[in-house]
Scaffold this motif. Structure first.
Motif, mmCIF file in Angstrom:
data_model
loop_
_atom_site.group_PDB
_atom_site.id
_atom_site.type_symbol
_atom_site.label_atom_id
_atom_site.label_comp_id
_atom_site.label_asym_id
_atom_site.label_seq_id
_atom_site.Cartn_x
_atom_site.Cartn_y
_atom_site.Cartn_z
ATOM 1 N N THR A 121 -1.137 -7.282 -1.587
ATOM 2 C CA THR A 121 0.207 -6.784 -1.255
ATOM 3 C C THR A 121 1.072 -7.957 -0.789
ATOM 4 N N ASN B 67 1.812 4.490 7.466
ATOM 5 C CA ASN B 67 1.333 3.281 6.802
ATOM 6 C C ASN B 67 2.041 2.011 7.261
ATOM 7 N N VAL C 190 -6.186 -6.001 0.460
ATOM 8 C CA VAL C 190 -5.409 -5.390 -0.617
ATOM 9 C C VAL C 190 -4.341 -6.385 -1.043
ATOM 10 N N TYR D 279 -3.401 -7.807 16.390
ATOM 11 C CA TYR D 279 -3.387 -6.956 15.200
ATOM 12 C C TYR D 279 -4.605 -6.019 15.193
ATOM 13 N N ASP E 233 11.493 3.416 5.098
ATOM 14 C CA ASP E 233 11.230 1.976 5.106
ATOM 15 C C ASP E 233 12.462 1.231 5.616
ATOM 16 N N ILE F 46 0.841 -1.210 0.000
ATOM 17 C CA ILE F 46 0.000 0.000 0.000
ATOM 18 C C ILE F 46 0.871 1.253 0.000
HETATM 19 N N1 LIG Z 1 -2.851 -5.682 2.680
HETATM 20 C C1 LIG Z 1 -4.035 -5.566 3.240
HETATM 21 O O1 LIG Z 1 -4.983 -6.252 2.860
HETATM 22 C C2 LIG Z 1 -4.252 -4.573 4.337
HETATM 23 C C3 LIG Z 1 -5.566 -4.426 4.813
HETATM 24 C C4 LIG Z 1 -5.809 -3.499 5.810
HETATM 25 C C5 LIG Z 1 -4.791 -2.737 6.334
HETATM 26 N N2 LIG Z 1 -3.513 -2.912 5.875
HETATM 27 C C6 LIG Z 1 -2.483 -2.066 6.487
HETATM 28 O O2 LIG Z 1 -1.764 -1.406 5.475
HETATM 29 C C7 LIG Z 1 -0.435 -1.158 5.894
HETATM 30 C C8 LIG Z 1 0.527 -1.650 4.811
HETATM 31 O O3 LIG Z 1 0.281 -3.015 4.582
HETATM 32 P P1 LIG Z 1 0.785 -3.758 3.279
HETATM 33 O O4 LIG Z 1 -0.214 -4.833 3.017
HETATM 34 O O5 LIG Z 1 1.108 -2.804 2.212
HETATM 35 O O6 LIG Z 1 2.126 -4.430 3.871
HETATM 36 P P2 LIG Z 1 3.461 -4.912 3.072
HETATM 37 O O7 LIG Z 1 4.155 -5.861 4.003
HETATM 38 O O8 LIG Z 1 3.080 -5.397 1.742
HETATM 39 O O9 LIG Z 1 4.302 -3.582 2.976
HETATM 40 C C9 LIG Z 1 4.675 -2.940 4.172
HETATM 41 C C10 LIG Z 1 5.889 -2.075 3.981
HETATM 42 O O10 LIG Z 1 6.240 -1.557 5.275
HETATM 43 C C11 LIG Z 1 7.599 -1.825 5.557
HETATM 44 N N3 LIG Z 1 7.768 -2.022 7.000
HETATM 45 C C12 LIG Z 1 7.354 -3.048 7.762
HETATM 46 N N4 LIG Z 1 7.721 -2.864 9.038
HETATM 47 C C13 LIG Z 1 8.377 -1.682 9.083
HETATM 48 C C14 LIG Z 1 9.018 -0.955 10.118
HETATM 49 N N5 LIG Z 1 9.062 -1.413 11.370
HETATM 50 N N6 LIG Z 1 9.588 0.221 9.804
HETATM 51 C C15 LIG Z 1 9.579 0.691 8.531
HETATM 52 N N7 LIG Z 1 9.009 0.038 7.514
HETATM 53 C C16 LIG Z 1 8.420 -1.140 7.786
HETATM 54 C C17 LIG Z 1 7.944 -3.071 4.739
HETATM 55 O O11 LIG Z 1 9.342 -3.152 4.493
HETATM 56 C C18 LIG Z 1 7.125 -2.843 3.477
HETATM 57 O O12 LIG Z 1 7.818 -2.081 2.528
HETATM 58 C C19 LIG Z 1 -0.265 -1.860 7.234
HETATM 59 O O13 LIG Z 1 -0.371 -0.927 8.275
HETATM 60 C C20 LIG Z 1 -1.431 -2.829 7.280
HETATM 61 O O14 LIG Z 1 -1.856 -3.085 8.587
HETATM 62 C C21 LIG Z 1 -3.227 -3.811 4.897
#
Ligand SMILES: NC(=O)c1ccc[n+]([C@@H]2O[C@H](COP(=O)([O-])OP(=O)(O)OC[C@H]3O[C@@H](n4cnc5c(N)ncnc54)[C@H](O)[C@@H]3O)[C@@H](O)[C@H]2O)c1
Length: 255
Positions: free
Chosen positions: A190, A90, A188, A155, A36, A17
């Protein structure tokens, strides 16, 4: 180009995201501070976008649960680009499906630090700059904040905390012209989603089941969530604050 010459900081912007937000804000003319842990993915993305528009993306390696480092990175991005117009909190992780009995207090505290405390800290450290530009804060929460999720008490609680924080901060920051909103995606497509599916017995059918939850029978793309964030960061949403925007493709309907 609704974000032309404006600056946004996106945590976790290397993949998923966050990367969707980076792409969308870049296409809208924005300057981007990308924070990141994943140096390789972040540098690849920054390099590709900087080739399109020079000095438009600045990557800094940052673990958002290291709050001192997070503050330094925010300061450094503002020094580099000269202003801050939006802060997108994020970065987050989703632990494998685990019963509360098997999730320790220490694990919960660590998850709180990554998913929620980073949001609190990111907003706190960005606010002095955002007051100057009458900017915006966008917190990426989740539909689990309002619907719960089986074997995900930890979570879901971190995501719920982001929503409460968003509403309370919107009241406080609104007086200074700063708007604060949360985005609650359902599912999403991802790396996080695919890694989570891998922890289950049958990853492929888990992904199909997850896709079928939305009325469109598919997950959102990271860019679709990025578009919601761009709307919330732009003047087009000038009367919206303190909201938990359910970007869920209708997943919560017809319960
Ligand atoms: N994918 C989904 O379906 C979904 C649904 C609802 C909410 N979310 C929320 O969206 C956000 C992003 O999720 P995503 O699916 O894109 O995850 P992802 O794992 O695909 O990407 C997350 C990114 O954050 C970075 N990251 C992780 N921990 C970190 C830290 N401690 N410090 C700095 N960077 C860090 C990772 O390196 C990565 O680039 C999260 O907060 C998640 O809870 C995701």
């Amino acid at each position: 180009m609704v974000f032309e010459n404006r600056c946004v900081i996106i945590t976790g912007g290397a993949k998923g995201i966050g990367a969707g937000c980076v792409e969308v804000f870049h296409a809208a003319g924005g300057k981007i501070g990308l924070l990141d842990l994943d140096r390789k993915a972040a540098e690849q993305l920054a390099e590709r976008l900087n080739a399109k528009r020079e000095n438009s993306v600045r990557f800094l390696e940052c673990d958002v649960s290291d709050f001192e480092r997070l503050e330094k990175c925010i300061d450094e991005i503002v020094e580099h680009f000269g202003q801050l117009d939006s802060m997108i909190n994020n970065a987050g992780v989703h632990p494998p499906a685990t019963a509360i009995d098997d999730f320790s207090i220490e694990q919960m505290q660590q998850l709180m630090n990554i998913n929620f405390m980073s949001t609190y800290a990111g907003a706190k450290f960005a606010l002095p700059y955002l007051r100057k530009t009458k900017g915006t804060i966008i917190n990426i929460s989740s539909m689990t904040a309002v619907l719960g999720q089986r074997l995900s008490t930890a979570y879901a609680a971190t995501k719920g905390a982001q929503v409460s924080f968003t509403k309370a901060l919107a009241l406080e920051a609104g007086e200074q012209g700063v708007r604060v909103n949360a985005v609650l995606p359902s599912n999403v497509d991802t790396p996080l989603m695919r890694e989570w599916a891998e922890t289950l017995e049958d990853p492929q059918s888990a992904l199909e089941r997850v896709a079928s939850l939305q009325v469109f029978k598919r997950m959102a793309t990271p860019r679709e969530i990025g578009q919601v964030c761009l709307f919330l960061a732009s003047d087009q949403s000038s009367f919206i604050t303190g909201q938990a925007i359910e970007a869920d493709g209708g997943a919560a309907l017809d319960y």
